[in-house]
Design a protein around this motif. Structure first.
Motif, PDB file in Angstrom:
ATOM      1  N   TYR A   1       0.857  -1.185   0.000  1.00 32.98           N
ATOM      2  CA  TYR A   1       0.000   0.000   0.000  1.00 32.98           C
ATOM      3  C   TYR A   1       0.892   1.234   0.000  1.00 32.98           C
ATOM      4  O   TYR A   1       1.905   1.290   0.681  1.00 32.98           O
ATOM      5  CB  TYR A   1      -0.912   0.017   1.234  1.00 32.98           C
ATOM      6  CG  TYR A   1      -1.836   1.202   1.279  1.00 32.98           C
ATOM      7  CD1 TYR A   1      -3.063   1.194   0.603  1.00 32.98           C
ATOM      8  CD2 TYR A   1      -1.490   2.344   1.993  1.00 32.98           C
ATOM      9  CE1 TYR A   1      -3.912   2.282   0.639  1.00 32.98           C
ATOM     10  CE2 TYR A   1      -2.337   3.438   2.034  1.00 32.98           C
ATOM     11  CZ  TYR A   1      -3.537   3.404   1.357  1.00 32.98           C
ATOM     12  OH  TYR A   1      -4.384   4.494   1.400  1.00 32.98           O
ATOM     13  N   SER A   2       0.510   2.238  -0.782  1.00 29.27           N
ATOM     14  CA  SER A   2       1.296   3.469  -0.826  1.00 29.27           C
ATOM     15  C   SER A   2       0.412   4.614  -1.266  1.00 29.27           C
ATOM     16  O   SER A   2      -0.255   4.540  -2.298  1.00 29.27           O
ATOM     17  CB  SER A   2       2.475   3.308  -1.794  1.00 29.27           C
ATOM     18  OG  SER A   2       3.202   4.512  -1.876  1.00 29.27           O
ATOM     19  N   ASP A   3       0.380   5.671  -0.447  1.00 31.59           N
ATOM     20  CA  ASP A   3      -0.377   6.859  -0.822  1.00 31.59           C
ATOM     21  C   ASP A   3       0.334   7.628  -1.926  1.00 31.59           C
ATOM     22  O   ASP A   3      -0.308   8.236  -2.784  1.00 31.59           O
ATOM     23  CB  ASP A   3      -0.570   7.778   0.400  1.00 31.59           C
ATOM     24  CG  ASP A   3      -1.526   7.167   1.419  1.00 31.59           C
ATOM     25  OD1 ASP A   3      -2.421   6.421   0.972  1.00 31.59           O
ATOM     26  OD2 ASP A   3      -1.350   7.414   2.620  1.00 31.59           O
ATOM     27  N   ALA A   4       1.647   7.632  -1.904  1.00 32.29           N
ATOM     28  CA  ALA A   4       2.433   8.357  -2.890  1.00 32.29           C
ATOM     29  C   ALA A   4       2.797   7.422  -4.052  1.00 32.29           C
ATOM     30  O   ALA A   4       2.434   6.249  -4.087  1.00 32.29           O
ATOM     31  CB  ALA A   4       3.683   8.923  -2.240  1.00 32.29           C
ATOM     32  N   ILE A   5       3.533   7.980  -5.000  1.00 33.80           N
ATOM     33  CA  ILE A   5       3.994   7.192  -6.140  1.00 33.80           C
ATOM     34  C   ILE A   5       5.296   6.495  -5.758  1.00 33.80           C
ATOM     35  O   ILE A   5       6.230   7.125  -5.272  1.00 33.80           O
ATOM     36  CB  ILE A   5       4.220   8.097  -7.364  1.00 33.80           C
ATOM     37  CG1 ILE A   5       2.906   8.741  -7.798  1.00 33.80           C
ATOM     38  CG2 ILE A   5       4.817   7.296  -8.513  1.00 33.80           C
ATOM     39  CD1 ILE A   5       3.066   9.714  -8.945  1.00 33.80           C
ATOM     40  N   HIS A   6       5.322   5.189  -5.961  1.00 30.44           N
ATOM     41  CA  HIS A   6       6.528   4.419  -5.674  1.00 30.44           C
ATOM     42  C   HIS A   6       7.141   3.984  -7.010  1.00 30.44           C
ATOM     43  O   HIS A   6       6.474   3.391  -7.859  1.00 30.44           O
ATOM     44  CB  HIS A   6       6.197   3.198  -4.825  1.00 30.44           C
ATOM     45  CG  HIS A   6       7.412   2.415  -4.426  1.00 30.44           C
ATOM     46  ND1 HIS A   6       8.202   2.764  -3.356  1.00 30.44           N
ATOM     47  CD2 HIS A   6       7.983   1.305  -4.970  1.00 30.44           C
ATOM     48  CE1 HIS A   6       9.202   1.909  -3.252  1.00 30.44           C
ATOM     49  NE2 HIS A   6       9.083   1.015  -4.221  1.00 30.44           N
ATOM     50  N   ILE A   7       8.448   4.285  -7.200  1.00 35.64           N
ATOM     51  CA  ILE A   7       9.122   4.049  -8.480  1.00 35.64           C
ATOM     52  C   ILE A   7      10.332   3.152  -8.277  1.00 35.64           C
ATOM     53  O   ILE A   7      11.135   3.373  -7.367  1.00 35.64           O
ATOM     54  CB  ILE A   7       9.571   5.381  -9.127  1.00 35.64           C
ATOM     55  CG1 ILE A   7       8.371   6.308  -9.336  1.00 35.64           C
ATOM     56  CG2 ILE A   7      10.267   5.106 -10.459  1.00 35.64           C
ATOM     57  CD1 ILE A   7       8.741   7.695  -9.827  1.00 35.64           C
ATOM     58  N   ASN A   8      10.455   2.132  -9.109  1.00 32.89           N
ATOM     59  CA  ASN A   8      11.638   1.277  -9.172  1.00 32.89           C
ATOM     60  C   ASN A   8      12.208   1.357 -10.581  1.00 32.89           C
ATOM     61  O   ASN A   8      11.455   1.256 -11.560  1.00 32.89           O
ATOM     62  CB  ASN A   8      11.295  -0.185  -8.849  1.00 32.89           C
ATOM     63  CG  ASN A   8      11.414  -0.473  -7.357  1.00 32.89           C
ATOM     64  OD1 ASN A   8      12.072   0.266  -6.634  1.00 32.89           O
ATOM     65  ND2 ASN A   8      10.760  -1.532  -6.906  1.00 32.89           N
ATOM     66  N   ILE A   9      13.529   1.497 -10.692  1.00 31.64           N
ATOM     67  CA  ILE A   9      14.148   1.650 -12.016  1.00 31.64           C
ATOM     68  C   ILE A   9      15.256   0.623 -12.189  1.00 31.64           C
ATOM     69  O   ILE A   9      16.093   0.442 -11.296  1.00 31.64           O
ATOM     70  CB  ILE A   9      14.730   3.071 -12.199  1.00 31.64           C
ATOM     71  CG1 ILE A   9      13.635   4.124 -12.066  1.00 31.64           C
ATOM     72  CG2 ILE A   9      15.412   3.200 -13.553  1.00 31.64           C
ATOM     73  CD1 ILE A   9      14.149   5.546 -12.147  1.00 31.64           C
ATOM     74  N   ALA A  10      15.260  -0.040 -13.326  1.00 29.18           N
ATOM     75  CA  ALA A  10      16.341  -0.954 -13.718  1.00 29.18           C
ATOM     76  C   ALA A  10      16.880  -0.478 -15.059  1.00 29.18           C
ATOM     77  O   ALA A  10      16.140  -0.375 -16.038  1.00 29.18           O
ATOM     78  CB  ALA A  10      15.831  -2.386 -13.819  1.00 29.18           C
ATOM     79  N   MET A  11      18.172  -0.197 -15.110  1.00 31.55           N
ATOM     80  CA  MET A  11      18.779   0.323 -16.337  1.00 31.55           C
ATOM     81  C   MET A  11      19.781  -0.683 -16.883  1.00 31.55           C
ATOM     82  O   MET A  11      20.644  -1.179 -16.152  1.00 31.55           O
ATOM     83  CB  MET A  11      19.481   1.662 -16.066  1.00 31.55           C
ATOM     84  CG  MET A  11      20.092   2.301 -17.307  1.00 31.55           C
ATOM     85  SD  MET A  11      20.923   3.875 -16.963  1.00 31.55           S
ATOM     86  CE  MET A  11      22.336   3.307 -16.006  1.00 31.55           C
ATOM     87  N   ASP A  12      19.665  -0.982 -18.173  1.00 28.80           N
ATOM     88  CA  ASP A  12      20.608  -1.833 -18.902  1.00 28.80           C
ATOM     89  C   ASP A  12      20.846  -3.171 -18.212  1.00 28.80           C
ATOM     90  O   ASP A  12      21.976  -3.659 -18.098  1.00 28.80           O
ATOM     91  CB  ASP A  12      21.942  -1.107 -19.102  1.00 28.80           C
ATOM     92  CG  ASP A  12      21.799   0.098 -20.028  1.00 28.80           C
ATOM     93  OD1 ASP A  12      20.916   0.062 -20.912  1.00 28.80           O
ATOM     94  OD2 ASP A  12      22.553   1.070 -19.862  1.00 28.80           O
ATOM     95  N   GLY A  13      19.772  -3.768 -17.733  1.00 31.67           N
ATOM     96  CA  GLY A  13      19.846  -5.121 -17.194  1.00 31.67           C
ATOM     97  C   GLY A  13      20.245  -5.239 -15.745  1.00 31.67           C
ATOM     98  O   GLY A  13      20.262  -6.350 -15.202  1.00 31.67           O
ATOM     99  N   LEU A  14      20.564  -4.127 -15.064  1.00 30.42           N
ATOM    100  CA  LEU A  14      20.911  -4.173 -13.645  1.00 30.42           C
ATOM    101  C   LEU A  14      19.642  -4.257 -12.804  1.00 30.42           C
ATOM    102  O   LEU A  14      18.661  -3.554 -13.073  1.00 30.42           O
ATOM    103  CB  LEU A  14      21.720  -2.936 -13.248  1.00 30.42           C
ATOM    104  CG  LEU A  14      23.078  -2.765 -13.948  1.00 30.42           C
ATOM    105  CD1 LEU A  14      23.722  -1.463 -13.501  1.00 30.42           C
ATOM    106  CD2 LEU A  14      23.986  -3.958 -13.669  1.00 30.42           C
ATOM    107  N   GLN A  15      19.677  -5.105 -11.795  1.00 32.52           N
ATOM    108  CA  GLN A  15      18.499  -5.271 -10.953  1.00 32.52           C
ATOM    109  C   GLN A  15      18.187  -3.973 -10.206  1.00 32.52           C
ATOM    110  O   GLN A  15      19.100  -3.261  -9.767  1.00 32.52           O
ATOM    111  CB  GLN A  15      18.738  -6.393  -9.929  1.00 32.52           C
ATOM    112  CG  GLN A  15      18.883  -7.777 -10.544  1.00 32.52           C
ATOM    113  CD  GLN A  15      17.595  -8.279 -11.171  1.00 32.52           C
ATOM    114  OE1 GLN A  15      16.497  -7.842 -10.823  1.00 32.52           O
ATOM    115  NE2 GLN A  15      17.733  -9.189 -12.120  1.00 32.52           N
ATOM    116  N   PRO A  16      16.905  -3.627 -10.077  1.00 36.67           N
ATOM    117  CA  PRO A  16      16.552  -2.380  -9.382  1.00 36.67           C
ATOM    118  C   PRO A  16      16.864  -2.467  -7.892  1.00 36.67           C
ATOM    119  O   PRO A  16      16.773  -3.531  -7.285  1.00 36.67           O
ATOM    120  CB  PRO A  16      15.046  -2.264  -9.627  1.00 36.67           C
ATOM    121  CG  PRO A  16      14.582  -3.670  -9.844  1.00 36.67           C
ATOM    122  CD  PRO A  16      15.711  -4.368 -10.538  1.00 36.67           C
ATOM    123  N   THR A  17      17.245  -1.333  -7.335  1.00 34.91           N
ATOM    124  CA  THR A  17      17.480  -1.239  -5.899  1.00 34.91           C
ATOM    125  C   THR A  17      16.197  -0.755  -5.239  1.00 34.91           C
ATOM    126  O   THR A  17      15.803   0.399  -5.363  1.00 34.91           O
ATOM    127  CB  THR A  17      18.626  -0.262  -5.584  1.00 34.91           C
ATOM    128  OG1 THR A  17      19.801  -0.694  -6.267  1.00 34.91           O
ATOM    129  CG2 THR A  17      18.895  -0.212  -4.098  1.00 34.91           C
TER     130      THR A  17
END
Length: 354
Positions: A140-156
Motif C-alpha cells: 500500500y502506498s499513498d504516494a507514487i513508488h518508483i523502481n528503475i532498472a537500467m541496462d539489465g541491472l536489478q533495481p534497488t
C-alpha cells in the motif's frame, strides 16, 4: 569448307564480313581439334540449312558452341555488330550459372540454389539472450513508488513490506556486445556492414500507485505519452526533457498471456500499449554553422527515438490500484539507422509475469 562458310555467314550476317572473318580464323582452324569434330558432325540440306548429323548428341552441341565462341574471340576483323552474336542457353548450360555448394556454408544448408528454403516449414530465429528483472511492489502506498532498472541491472528497492514480486524480461540480440569494455561500448553491433553502437539505453521501471489503472494508458495519446507514463516524475532528469514534447509517431496494443490471479494454473490476456516517440534536439544550429541537416526550413530532423511498451497490472485480485510496468528503448538517429529492426524486436519482447 562450304560448311564452314555457311556457319560463318550465320554468325556474321553479311558476305563481306564473312570473308574477313574467315580470313582471320583460317589459320587457327587448322590448329583447333574442336573445329574438325564440329565440321564432321554437320551437313547442308538441299534448302541450304545447316543441320547436325548427331542432333541428339549434347557433346557435339557443346563442341559447336565452343567452336563459335573461340572463333568469335579470335577474330580481330569482326565489326562491333558481329560481336553481339546471340546464343541461346539450354538446360545443358545451367551448370554455368550454378554456384558451388559448400555444405559447411550456412546459406547452402538453409537454401536451395534457386533461393528457396530447403525446408519450407523451417523457421529461422534470431539468437537472443533474455534479461530477467525482479521488482518488489509495496502492499500500500499513498504516494507514487518508483523502481528503475537500467541496462539489465536489478533495481534497488527500498520496499520493506513488499506484497508482490513482479518479474519483467526482454530479449537482446547476441550479436550485440552485452558487456561494456575498454574495447567496445555496450550494445555495439560488430556485424558486417554495421559496426556501430545500436542503442543508447534500455530502461525498465515500475510505477505503483493506489488509484492506478489501465485507463491512463488508453488516454495517453490525448494527455501525452510521457506524462501518462510518469516520465516527468522520475527524479534527477532521468529522461531527456525533450520527451515531454515528443511527437507520437505510432501506437498500438498487443495482448500477451499472463498467469491468472483468479485460478491457479490458468492464464489471462494482458494488454500492452506500445508507443513510438521521436523528438528533435533542443537547439538547432544553422547550415552555415556546420549543421548540414538544417536546410533552412525552421526545424531539425528527429534526433532521439524512444520505443515504449507499457502495461498496468493488479498486484492482487480485488485491488483497486495497480502497478504500471514500462520498458523504454532509447536510441539516436544514427543508432536507429543501424538497428531499427533489432530495437523493435527488443521492445516487442517485453513482458511481465507474476
Amino acid at each position: 569448307m562450304k560448311t564452314l562458310q555457311t556457319i560463318l555467314l550465320l554468325a556474321v550476317g553479311s558476305v563481306s564480313q564473312t570473308w574477313a572473318f574467315r580470313a582471320t580464323i583460317s589459320s587457327e582452324a587448322k590448329r583447333s581439334p574442336f573445329i574438325t569434330n564440329a565440321l564432321s558432325s554437320t551437313r547442308i540440306r538441299d534448302d541450304g540449312c545447316v543441320i547436325a548429323t548427331g542432333a541428339t548428341s549434347s557433346e557435339g552441341h557443346q563442341k559447336r558452341r565452343y567452336f563459335l565462341l573461340q572463333s568469335l574471340g579470335l577474330a580481330t576483323l569482326i565489326p562491333a555488330s558481329a560481336a553481339s552474336f546471340p546464343f541461346i542457353t539450354n538446360a545443358a548450360d545451367d551448370f554455368i550459372y550454378k554456384r558451388e555448394v559448400n555444405e559447411a556454408d550456412l546459406t547452402s544448408q538453409l537454401f536451395n540454389p534457386d533461393g528457396s528454403l530447403r525446408d519450407p516449414n523451417m523457421i529461422v530465429e534470431a539468437q537472443e539472450k533474455a534479461v530477467d528483472l525482479s521488482f518488489s511492489i509495496p502492499s500500500y502506498s499513498d504516494a507514487i513508488h518508483i523502481n528503475i532498472a537500467m541496462d539489465g541491472l536489478q533495481p534497488t528497492s527500498l520496499v520493506t513490506d513488499a506484497a508482490t514480486n513482479l518479474r519483467a524480461s526482454y530479449n537482446l540480440p547476441l550479436k550485440w556486445n552485452l558487456k561494456e569494455s575498454l574495447q567496445l561500448p555496450l550494445y555495439y553491433d560488430s556485424s558486417e556492414g554495421k559496426n556501430g553502437k545500436s542503442c543508447n539505453r534500455i530502461t525498465v521501471y515500475s510505477i505503483s500507485k493506489n488509484d492506478l489503472d489501465a485507463t491512463i494508458l488508453k488516454k495517453a495519446s490525448e494527455v501525452g505519452v510521457a506524462k501518462s507514463l510518469f516520465m516527468d516524475r522520475i527524479s534527477n532528469d532521468y529522461f531527456d526533457k525533450g520527451v515531454q514534447k515528443a511527437d507520437l509517431i505510432s501506437g498500438r496494443t498487443v495482448r500477451k498471456p499472463i498467469q491468472s490471479l483468479k485460478e491457479k494454473g490458468e492464464f489471462d490476456e494482458q494488454v500492452y500499449y506500445e508507443f513510438d516517440l521521436a523528438f528533435a534536439p533542443a537547439e538547432c544550429p544553422g547550415y552555415m554553422e556546420g549543421n548540414k541537416e538544417n536546410l533552412g526550413l525552421g526545424f531539425c530532423p528527429y534526433d532521439s527515438i524512444y520505443l515504449v511498451s507499457a502495461t498496468v497490472l493488479k498486484t492482487n485480485e480485488g485491488d483497486e490500484g495497480g502497478t504500471m510496468m514500462c520498458c523504454v528503448v532509447e536510441c539516436n538517429k544514427n543508432e536507429w539507422k543501424i538497428a531499427n529492426s533489432d530495437l523493435r524486436r527488443i521492445r516487442n519482447s517485453f513482458k511481465v509475469l507474476y
